[in-house]
Write an enzyme that holds these catalytic residues in place. Structure first.
Site, PDB file in Angstrom:
ATOM      1  N   LYS A  74      -3.821  -2.005  14.159  1.00  0.00           N
ATOM      2  CA  LYS A  74      -3.033  -1.002  14.882  1.00  0.00           C
ATOM      3  C   LYS A  74      -3.451  -0.960  16.358  1.00  0.00           C
ATOM      4  CE  LYS A  74      -3.639   1.815  11.408  1.00  0.00           C
ATOM      5  NZ  LYS A  74      -3.513   1.124  10.127  1.00  0.00           N
ATOM      6  N   GLU A 121       0.821  -1.217   0.000  1.00  0.00           N
ATOM      7  CA  GLU A 121       0.000   0.000   0.000  1.00  0.00           C
ATOM      8  C   GLU A 121       0.851   1.261   0.000  1.00  0.00           C
ATOM      9  OE1 GLU A 121      -1.255   1.855   3.396  1.00  0.00           O
ATOM     10  OE2 GLU A 121      -0.971   0.136   4.730  1.00  0.00           O
TER      11      GLU A 121
HETATM   12  N1  PSU Z   1      -0.230   0.242   8.638  1.00  0.00           N
HETATM   13  C1  PSU Z   1       0.833   0.987   9.051  1.00  0.00           C
HETATM   14  N2  PSU Z   1       0.763   2.348   8.857  1.00  0.00           N
HETATM   15  C2  PSU Z   1      -0.332   2.957   8.258  1.00  0.00           C
HETATM   16  C3  PSU Z   1      -1.440   2.152   7.828  1.00  0.00           C
HETATM   17  C4  PSU Z   1      -1.330   0.804   8.044  1.00  0.00           C
HETATM   18  O1  PSU Z   1       1.817   0.456   9.580  1.00  0.00           O
HETATM   19  O2  PSU Z   1      -0.338   4.177   8.087  1.00  0.00           O
HETATM   20  C5  PSU Z   1      -2.635   2.809   7.139  1.00  0.00           C
HETATM   21  C6  PSU Z   1      -3.276   1.810   6.188  1.00  0.00           C
HETATM   22  O3  PSU Z   1      -3.312   2.414   4.912  1.00  0.00           O
HETATM   23  C7  PSU Z   1      -4.679   1.603   6.718  1.00  0.00           C
HETATM   24  C8  PSU Z   1      -4.949   2.935   7.322  1.00  0.00           C
HETATM   25  O4  PSU Z   1      -5.587   1.260   5.719  1.00  0.00           O
HETATM   26  O5  PSU Z   1      -3.713   3.214   7.998  1.00  0.00           O
HETATM   27  C9  PSU Z   1      -6.161   2.911   8.231  1.00  0.00           C
HETATM   28  O6  PSU Z   1      -6.727   4.180   8.290  1.00  0.00           O
HETATM   29  P1  PSU Z   1      -8.193   4.386   8.903  1.00  0.00           P
HETATM   30  O7  PSU Z   1      -8.044   3.994  10.347  1.00  0.00           O
HETATM   31  O8  PSU Z   1      -8.464   5.864   8.732  1.00  0.00           O
HETATM   32  O9  PSU Z   1      -9.119   3.530   8.125  1.00  0.00           O
END
Ligand code: PSU
Ligand code: MN
Length: 308
Positions: free
Chosen positions: A157, A23
């Site tokens: 996360k 990604e």
């Molecule tokens: N994993 C990481 N760092 C990130 C992300 C994932 O180590 O920045 C990103 C991914 O792109 C994931 C996003 O889809 O964070 C999630 O964002 P949200 O909580 O706004 O959906």
């Protein structure tokens, strides 16, 4: 055309050769400069070393690129104001000729459109801790319910409500499997404290799960492969909890909402841990990319494939 796979990626997909999608949101918004661009190159090299073709996905000038060139990666890593694109943002960004960094949701969607089955990231998005009030549940979860891509990640996360996220994945019917022993991975931490029902012991077994999904009518569903960090490499759990508690408090004070929440909290970690969280974040991304590559190699190993 608003969708282009690089020659190398298209050829690999046609020949059923190993390919791993990567990604771009973590490049534009997850990892600070200049580490972000270096990491993007490094992760692609790691995938190659394991025998697979890397396909980093993002949008440049309104065109989705599956397999960004070095120059395109540089644009997404260094330009200011590159929008964070979830899957639902793609049509508008394409129509406007925008650049864009794709989240897990958008990347999984586009990987599947390109015929790629393996995807690696750091940590999935999920149910936020204040979700009862904010309804903030990442689109990463919904996309996995309807997209046949296996995501190798270090769990979700650790800024999220991990038990609620696992419940949500269960409701959506998304299979979750641990790679090796232990609980569901905890992103910056090795262990989220949440047990898993299923584990695989090897890349070959993980590939068997993907094959079995195809044969059992899960041809439209994703898979979460949890790959925990060894305990010695994790962020100090006390420091983790301290920074998180303060970060969550500031979220509310500053009124940070929606798609800004995740980059804000990750940014807090990177600022407040003296670089320790950044080192861990980079390490999980490298490890997950390598594992995804090895599983994709096992999956392409065709001849010894068991019938699904
Ligand atoms: N994993 C990481 N760092 C990130 C992300 C994932 O180590 O920045 C990103 C991914 O792109 C994931 C996003 O889809 O964070 C999630 O964002 P949200 O909580 O706004 O959906
Ligand atoms: Mn969100």
């Amino acid at each position: 055309m608003s969708f282009e796979a690089s020659g190398e990626v298209a050829e690999a997909v046609r020949g059923n050769a190993p390919v791993v999608a990567l990604e771009s949101t973590l490049i534009s918004h997850g990892i600070p400069r200049p580490d972000n661009l270096l990491l993007a190159y490094e992760v692609e090299n790691a995938v190659r070393e394991e025998g697979a073709v890397p396909a980093t996905i993002g949008m440049v000038g309104g065109v989705v690129k599956v397999g960004l060139s070095k120059g395109e990666l540089e644009i997404l890593a260094t330009e200011d104001g590159v929008p964070k694109l979830s899957d639902r943002d793609l049509p508008m960004a394409a129509a406007k000729g925008s650049h864009g960094a794709t989240t897990v949701a958008a990347t999984a969607h586009l990987a599947s459109l390109a015929g790629i089955r393996l995807f690696a990231t750091g940590g999935l998005g999920g149910v936020h801790r204040e979700a009862r009030e904010s309804w903030d549940v990442s689109a990463d979860l919904g996309i996995l319910a309807r997209t046949p891509v296996a995501v190798v990640c270090s769990g979700v996360k650790s800024i999220l409500d991990v038990p609620a996220t696992l419940e949500y994945l269960e409701t959506l019917g998304v299979p979750v499997v641990g790679f090796g022993e232990g609980n569901f991975a905890g992103f910056y931490l090795s262990d989220s404290g949440q047990p898993l029902d299923w584990h695989v012991e090897s890349e070959a077994e993980a590939a068997d799960v993907v094959r079995a999904m195809g044969g059992l009518g899960f041809g439209g569903t994703g898979l979460v492969v949890s790959n925990p960090l060894p305990e010695g490499s994790q962020l100090d759990p006390r420091l983790h909890d301290e920074v998180l508690t303060a970060g969550l408090c500031d979220l509310e004070k500053l009124g940070v909402r929606g798609k800004e929440v995740t980059p804000f909290l990750l940014g807090r970690f990177h600022e407040r841990t003296g670089g320790a969280s950044l080192a861990v974040n980079k390490e999980i991304i490298r490890r997950n990319a390598r594992l995804a590559a090895r599983i994709s190699v096992a999956l392409s190993g065709g001849s010894d494939a068991k019938p699904a």
